[in-house]
Design an enzyme around this catalytic site. Structure first.
Site, PDB file in Angstrom:
ATOM      1  N   ILE A   1     -19.259  50.883  30.552  1.00  0.00           N
ATOM      2  CA  ILE A   1     -18.936  51.926  31.536  1.00  0.00           C
ATOM      3  C   ILE A   1     -19.558  51.597  32.894  1.00  0.00           C
ATOM      4  CG2 ILE A   1     -19.164  54.410  32.059  1.00  0.00           C
ATOM      5  CD1 ILE A   1     -17.214  53.789  29.712  1.00  0.00           C
TER       6      ILE A   1
ATOM      7  N   CYS B   1     -14.679  59.708  26.319  1.00  0.00           N
ATOM      8  CA  CYS B   1     -13.322  59.165  26.494  1.00  0.00           C
ATOM      9  C   CYS B   1     -12.290  59.999  25.733  1.00  0.00           C
ATOM     10  CB  CYS B   1     -13.281  57.714  26.032  1.00  0.00           C
ATOM     11  SG  CYS B   1     -14.016  57.440  24.412  1.00  0.00           S
ATOM     12  N   ASN B   2     -12.594  60.363  24.478  1.00  0.00           N
ATOM     13  CA  ASN B   2     -11.653  61.160  23.688  1.00  0.00           C
ATOM     14  C   ASN B   2     -11.471  62.547  24.283  1.00  0.00           C
ATOM     15  OD1 ASN B   2     -10.617  59.694  21.374  1.00  0.00           O
ATOM     16  ND2 ASN B   2     -12.755  59.491  20.735  1.00  0.00           N
TER      17      ASN B   2
ATOM     18  N   ARG C   1     -11.045  53.818  17.556  1.00  0.00           N
ATOM     19  CA  ARG C   1     -11.298  52.373  17.454  1.00  0.00           C
ATOM     20  C   ARG C   1     -12.676  52.153  16.820  1.00  0.00           C
ATOM     21  NH1 ARG C   1     -15.531  53.449  19.602  1.00  0.00           N
ATOM     22  NH2 ARG C   1     -16.187  53.160  21.773  1.00  0.00           N
TER      23      ARG C   1
ATOM     24  N   HIS D   1      -8.078  54.380  21.265  1.00  0.00           N
ATOM     25  CA  HIS D   1      -8.010  55.493  20.314  1.00  0.00           C
ATOM     26  C   HIS D   1      -6.575  56.019  20.347  1.00  0.00           C
ATOM     27  CE1 HIS D   1     -12.402  55.756  20.399  1.00  0.00           C
ATOM     28  NE2 HIS D   1     -12.413  56.094  21.680  1.00  0.00           N
TER      29      HIS D   1
ATOM     30  N   GLN E   1     -10.492  53.675  25.717  1.00  0.00           N
ATOM     31  CA  GLN E   1     -11.853  54.217  25.685  1.00  0.00           C
ATOM     32  C   GLN E   1     -12.772  53.611  26.735  1.00  0.00           C
ATOM     33  OE1 GLN E   1     -10.683  52.060  23.412  1.00  0.00           O
ATOM     34  NE2 GLN E   1     -12.178  50.416  23.269  1.00  0.00           N
TER      35      GLN E   1
END
Ligand code: NAD
Length: 340
Positions: free
Chosen positions: A17, A145-146, A173, A224, A305
């Site tokens: 990130i 991220c999700n 993932r 994902h 992600q």
């Protein structure tokens, strides 16, 4: 000509990130990177040096270690605090609490990531849904991220059609592409704590939303994938929903019948678009996989992600540093600079 002061951004933790945040901040004209941190003299530290990013390390001892490895060091993290208006904390879990205390003592603002709990900051961020809540704040948190993926599609749906309830299954993932330690590599692993933490994480931004989530981990590094069922307050047509997402920022519709049948082709599309690191910042919805029946909506979406949160981080910096009051103007600026 007037010169607008640029926001000085430091990045603590130059990993998945952190390095993407550095690239995105560098692309904006109202902010600049004043330094990144590394704890060990790895290849990523060498890359940071090669990119000309000032590199800060935990203490004088580590600085010696870096210098012995031939890596230039600009100072210790305490020196970085003096240079920065805001630190984007991209460290892995567990250390954020201690860093928050350091940022507070140094009088710098701090943005944390989704690996941390909402309670660390009391404010969580998504540019479309609650840009203003982080306005001028000292600390905020970008949801995972999700969660970012879920909010990107659910928030506009709720705004336009009012959501009664959401059931989502997250196919996650197993590891990021650069990670050769995590798995599974040949198994499908359900998350046995039901519902998973993802629903409450969405509620850190949309507290009124009735959402239940389950999750399974699978052997892939690419993305994902979410399968989502939404009950709406009223009947909708598939076309109405697609039309809504077509104009929703950071949501991209693709078609299986055009050859995008899996996460593999989405990643190929990102590379073909010339995105930095082959990143897909948008949430991908399969247009031919959306179906409304009465007031029930079914759809699939995919989340890259490693990168979907990056434009959110840029907008959060602007909100916390009071650079742009209007969320959609900030989002447009961010996206244009990042080629979204
Ligand atoms: P990462 O492991 O790729 O990077 C973390 C970086 O922090 C590494 O460079 C590491 O060397 C450095 N680091 C480790 N300990 C440190 C310390 N004590 N002080 C300073 N730096 C330290 O991790 P990541 O995937 O970039 O995750 C960072 C945060 O972002 C986590 O909260 C994670 O949950 C969240 N996040 C990750 C993803 C993803 O899929 N990778 C997506 C969204 C959010």
């Amino acid at each position: 000509m007037t010169h607008v002061k640029k926001i000085k951004v430091g990045i603590n933790g130059y990993g998945t990130i952190g390095k993407r945040t550095a690239t995105a901040v560098d692309q904006q004209d109202d902010m600049e990177i004043v330094g990144v941190t590394k704890t060990r003299p790895t290849y990523e530290a060498v890359v940071a040096n090669n990119l000309g990013l000032p590199l800060y390390v935990p203490n004088d001892e580590t600085a010696e270690e870096f210098k012995k490895a031939g890596i230039k060091v600009a100072g210790t993290i305490k020196d970085l605090y003096k240079k920065a208006d805001i630190i984007v904390d991209c460290t892995p879990g567990d250390v954020a609490e201690a860093y928050k205390a350091e940022y507070a003592e140094a009088g710098v603002k701090g943005i944390f990531q989704g690996g941390e709990d909402h309670s660390l900051t009391g404010i969580s961020f998504n540019a479309s849904a609650n840009y203003k809540e982080s306005w001028g704040a000292q600390f905020s948190r970008i949801v995972s991220c999700n969660t970012t993926g879920l909010i990107r599609t659910l928030y506009p749906l709720d705004k336009k059609f009012k959501i009664k309830e959401v059931f989502a299954t997250l196919v996650r993932r197993g590891a990021d592409p650069n990670n050769s330690k995590s798995g599974p590599i040949n198994a499908i692993e359900p998350s046995l704590k039901i519902p998973t933490h993802h629903g409450p994480d969405v509620q850190s931004i949309m507290p009124w939303l009735n959402i239940q989530t389950m999750a399974v981990k699978v052997p892939t590094t690419l993305m994902h994938l979410h399968t989502i069922v939404v009950r709406l307050e009223k009947e909708v047509t598939t076309e109405e929903v697609i039309a809504l997402w077509k104009k929703t920022p950071r949501v991209r519709l693709v078609k299986g019948k055009n050859g995008i049948k899996s996460s593999a082709q989405i990643m190929e599309l990102a590379r073909d678009l010339g995105r930095s690191r082959g990143d897909m910042f948008e949430i991908i919805v399969w247009e031919d996989g959306v179906k409304a029946v009465g007031n029930t909506l079914y759809f699939y979406q995919a989340v890259h992600q490693e990168s979907d949160v990056i434009p959110e981080i840029v907008d959060c910096i602007r909100s916390m540093c009071k650079m742009e009051e209007d969320s959609s103007r900030s989002m447009k600026k961010t996206d244009k600079a990042m080629g979204i």
